[in-house]
Design an enzyme around this catalytic site. Structure first.
Site, short mmCIF file in Angstrom:
data_model
loop_
_atom_site.label_atom_id
_atom_site.label_comp_id
_atom_site.label_asym_id
_atom_site.label_seq_id
_atom_site.Cartn_x
_atom_site.Cartn_y
_atom_site.Cartn_z
N ASP A 76 9.59 7.14 -3.22
CA ASP A 76 9.80 7.40 -1.79
C ASP A 76 8.59 8.01 -1.09
O ASP A 76 8.51 7.98 0.13
CB ASP A 76 10.99 8.35 -1.59
CG ASP A 76 10.62 9.79 -1.89
OD1 ASP A 76 10.02 10.04 -2.96
OD2 ASP A 76 10.91 10.67 -1.05
N ASP A 115 3.50 7.27 -3.66
CA ASP A 115 4.15 6.25 -4.50
C ASP A 115 3.80 4.83 -4.06
O ASP A 115 4.08 3.87 -4.78
CB ASP A 115 5.67 6.41 -4.47
CG ASP A 115 6.13 7.69 -5.16
OD1 ASP A 115 5.51 8.05 -6.18
OD2 ASP A 115 7.08 8.32 -4.67
N ASP A 131 10.42 7.89 -9.44
CA ASP A 131 9.79 9.11 -8.96
C ASP A 131 10.86 10.20 -8.95
O ASP A 131 12.06 9.90 -9.04
CB ASP A 131 9.24 8.88 -7.55
CG ASP A 131 8.66 10.13 -6.93
OD1 ASP A 131 7.89 10.83 -7.62
OD2 ASP A 131 9.01 10.43 -5.78
N CYS A 148 -4.58 -21.50 -2.57
CA CYS A 148 -5.59 -21.09 -1.58
C CYS A 148 -6.49 -20.00 -2.16
O CYS A 148 -7.71 -20.02 -1.97
CB CYS A 148 -4.90 -20.59 -0.32
SG CYS A 148 -3.89 -21.81 0.53
N CYS A 184 -1.01 -19.55 -0.25
CA CYS A 184 -0.44 -19.68 -1.59
C CYS A 184 -1.51 -19.36 -2.64
O CYS A 184 -2.68 -19.13 -2.32
CB CYS A 184 0.09 -21.09 -1.81
SG CYS A 184 -1.20 -22.36 -1.81
#
Length: 726
Positions: A624, A628, A446, A42, A39
């Protein structure tokens, strides 16, 4: 939350971390794999603990991958000291080796599943015994009741000792390091309920609460497992990019011999031999040879990069056809692919610092619960003077205020909403993704493969004579180049030129009836062209006038409707692409987008996303390509298509499995609905506590009734979440 126990994985004493230290710019740098961080708390303890040493220049932990980037000024031997420091605060660490590391969350996930199964088994059996005691009433003898309680103890005590380990270890680690977390009151409630039950079984009045203890653990484990299961894939993108780095390289020695070496040993200035089918191990410049490389890592475009002497190429690119001799311009840790990996991890790190609604609510939980339980204990001791009712009422407060409803409020909604989206063709890959998607006000797309279909199509067939088209088709059918495939697809099946020869970086040529025929790039044929919205290939038959073949990537059928729907939902839409300016401008005009940018590298896309965030906007990225992946990780929330590169799918929070862009709109609508259900669940939990807590404080609720009430609130929260499935 404190660190999860990872002692069984602590092999730090077996490996000397100094061997993995890199020296750069006067700094010692080391990447460590940290176990047990779960978390944001931490992260804060690890980073602040290391930065207490004034020699440490940087300490940054990626929660998803467990990778800690550490740098300091001074002796490299300090690496062992820092590893020991991490181990002393509860987080064992080993040198980070992405080629061999597995997902650090997998083992914890399996442990939670086993603990949940044990708790469920114990709860089912003990409830049968409890029902027998309740139903028996006055007819059951004290001896039989005592036997039932003893059997319950034999079932529950070992089951609770095993199933409660995730909470007990976390609570102990927290207390040992001088702080408390939500697992402290949970562990306290279980210990007190079991301890009081043992006392009642063998010495007291026979009123036991074994079922309350194991029921508490079972419901809490459900919430914790669901949350971990939904975020289990968070670090796949960085690990996938690391796997794309070539493990070995072929170095050309001064005597002309070629030797295979680990890619990490390549230095700037080394000469390398790159065979067809190999990945470029480090950033380099082509010294000898002509060829084509898959450059989608940098540009996102499917069209191969033509490479010759002097061409700059980057790590991770794939050599498609011809042998090349390269000169390295950087080592592996300073290559473009390593930088992209770091950008992805930085984006994931940014997301891991996102404070979820449940986390914000949980901050109030621990001090309030401890205070209420302590006041109840002290108050009853003052009023009644007896320890037994004071302890029972304090336990009831701990159990009835247990965060089962709080723990299930978000995971239950996430699971139901994820199932709904799965039926709609959307895969949810991150636990808090829907919460982030619900708040977006900007969508960044994109171009190639996202708004468009990702493959070129011939658009000027009517301008080309049939004889020229058939000639080009005969050549194109012999090539795998995307533009050749587009011509072959447009022509359909037919004849193939028998002696065609493919020229790396140029095109295809053949001789028919003594006439040389070429089909390829304008540069190869010596033709001057102007930049426009189209991609071109040319046919040259002998000395005849060359014929131009124009190609364009087609918009997806639902692209316009998707952008319009997002705008109607209050989202600003932008287009960011690595493609040339002409094609990007053409697509933007067709979609009616005023804000767009072209010829962007991964770093440029991230810079634009960061600029939008600096304006206070919440950004969703839809892409995609491999290039990216950093932008997808850097955005507040990310969406990828099923046809996307595996790295982009791994970096995304949502994957549109049906490859339909309009599924992104469905994901937005369901996410906003899920956020409403979460807020409703928190409201239900608050109302429940407003009613139940006073009853427990004033002694009207036993621990068993408290456990039943706690379970009832959890069931109510789950039923409310199920409304999303409709």
């Amino acid at each position: 939350m404190a660190a999860l126990d990872s002692s069984h994985l602590d092999t730090s004493s077996q490996v000397d971390p100094q061997a993995f230290v890199r020296i750069a710019d006067g700094q010692s740098r080391l990447d460590l794999l940290v176990r047990g961080a779960v978390c944001a708390g931490c992260i804060a303890r690890i980073e602040s603990g290391l930065r207490e040493d004034p020699r440490v220049e940087n300490a940054r932990l990626n929660l998803s991958t467990g990778r800690l980037a550490l740098s300091w000024r001074g002796d490299p031997a300090l690496a062992s000291e820092y590893v020991s420091k991490l181990r002393s605060i509860g987080y064992p660490a080993t040198p980070y080796e992405p080629e061999s590391e597995a997902d650090p969350q997998k083992e914890e996930e399996r442990k939670l599943l086993r603990a949940m199964a044990v708790a469920g088994f114990a709860m089912a059996n003990v409830m049968l015994l409890s029902i027998s005691v309740w139903a028996g009433g006055m007819e059951m003898t004290e001896t039989m009741q005592s036997l039932m309680h003893r059997i319950s103890a034999l079932i529950v005590l070992p089951a609770a000792a095993y199933a409660g380990q995730p909470f007990f270890r976390s609570a102990w680690t927290a207390l040992r390091n001088g702080h408390v977390n939500m697992d402290v009151p949970i562990s306290l409630a279980v210990f007190l309920a079991c301890g009081l039950s043992i006392w009642e079984t063998f010495i007291g009045h026979g009123h036991t609460y074994y079922d309350a203890a194991v029921m508490l653990l079972f419901f809490l484990l459900i919430g914790r497992f669901l949350d971990m299961r939904l975020r289990a894939r968070a670090g796949e993108a960085a690990r996938g990019l690391a796997a794309m780095q070539a493990a070995t390289a072929n170095r050309l020695r001064p005597d002309g011999r070629v030797e295979a070496i680990p890619a990490r040993d390549v230095l700037a200035g080394d000469r390398l031999v790159l065979a067809a089918g190999d990945r470029v191990p480090v950033d380099a410049v082509v010294v000898e040879g002509q060829g084509a490389l898959d450059g989608s890592l940098v540009t996102g475009e499917t069209q191969p990069v033509e490479a010759g002497p002097g061409t700059e190429i980057f790590s991770g690119m794939l050599n498609l056809d011809a042998k090349l001799v390269l000169e390295a311009t950087a080592d592996r840790d300073n290559s473009l692919l390593a930088e992209i990996t770091r950008l992805v991890e930085a984006g994931e790190q940014s997301r891991s610092r996102y404070v979820k609604l449940a986390d914000r609510a949980a901050k109030l939980y621990v001090p309030v619960v401890h205070s209420l339980a302590a006041l109840t204990l002290v108050g009853w001791l003052i009023i009644g003077g007896e320890a037994r009712p004071a302890i029972i009422n304090a336990i009831a407060v701990l159990i009835i205020t247990c965060p089962c409803a709080l723990g299930l409020a978000v995971p239950a909604v996430q699971v139901v909403a994820s199932g709904r989206l799965y039926r709609e063709g959307v895969l949810v890959k991150s636990g808090d993704a829907m919460e982030r998607l619900a708040g977006i006000d900007t969508a960044v797309f994109d171009k190639t493969g996202t708004l468009t279909e990702g493959r070129p199509r011939l658009i000027n067939r009517s301008d080309i004579a049939d004889t020229d088209f058939e000639t080009a088709a005969r050549l194109a059918r012999t090539s795998r180049h995307p533009l050749s495939r587009a011509v072959a697809d447009a022509a359909g099946m037919g004849e193939v030129t028998g002696d065609a020869r493919e020229v790396s970086g140029g095109g295809v040529e053949a001789v028919e009836a003594g006439v040389t025929i070429r089909f390829g790039s304008a540069r190869w044929l010596g033709i001057e062209t102007a930049e426009d919205a189209y991609t071109e290939a040319w046919l040259q038959i002998g000395d005849q006038e060359p014929v131009c073949f124009r190609f364009q990537d087609q918009l997806r059928a639902d692209a316009k409707a998707t952008i319009k729907a997002l705008q109607e939902r209050g989202c600003q839409v932008e287009l960011l692409s690595g493609d040339r300016t002409g094609p990007v401008a053409s697509i933007a005009r067709e979609l009616g987008l005023d804000t767009w940018q072209a010829e962007l590298k991964p770093q440029d896309k991230i810079a634009r996303l960061e600029a939008l965030k600096a304006q206070g906007r919440s950004v969703a990225m839809i892409g995609d390509g491999i290039n990216d992946a950093p932008a997808l990780a850097a955005a507040d929330v990310s969406i990828s298509l099923a046809s996307a590169a595996e790295i982009s799918q791994a970096a995304a929070d949502f994957v549109l499995q049906a490859d339909k862009l309009d599924s992104a709109v469905i994901a937005l609508d369901v996410s906003r609905g899920a956020k409403r259900r979460v807020l409703e669940n928190f409201g239900l939990a608050v109302v429940y506590n407003m009613i139940a807590v006073p009853l427990a404080v004033f002694g009207f609720v036993t621990p068993l009734v408290a456990a039943i009430a706690m379970s009832g609130s959890s069931i109510l929260v789950t039923l409310n979440a199920l409304r999303l499935s409709r």
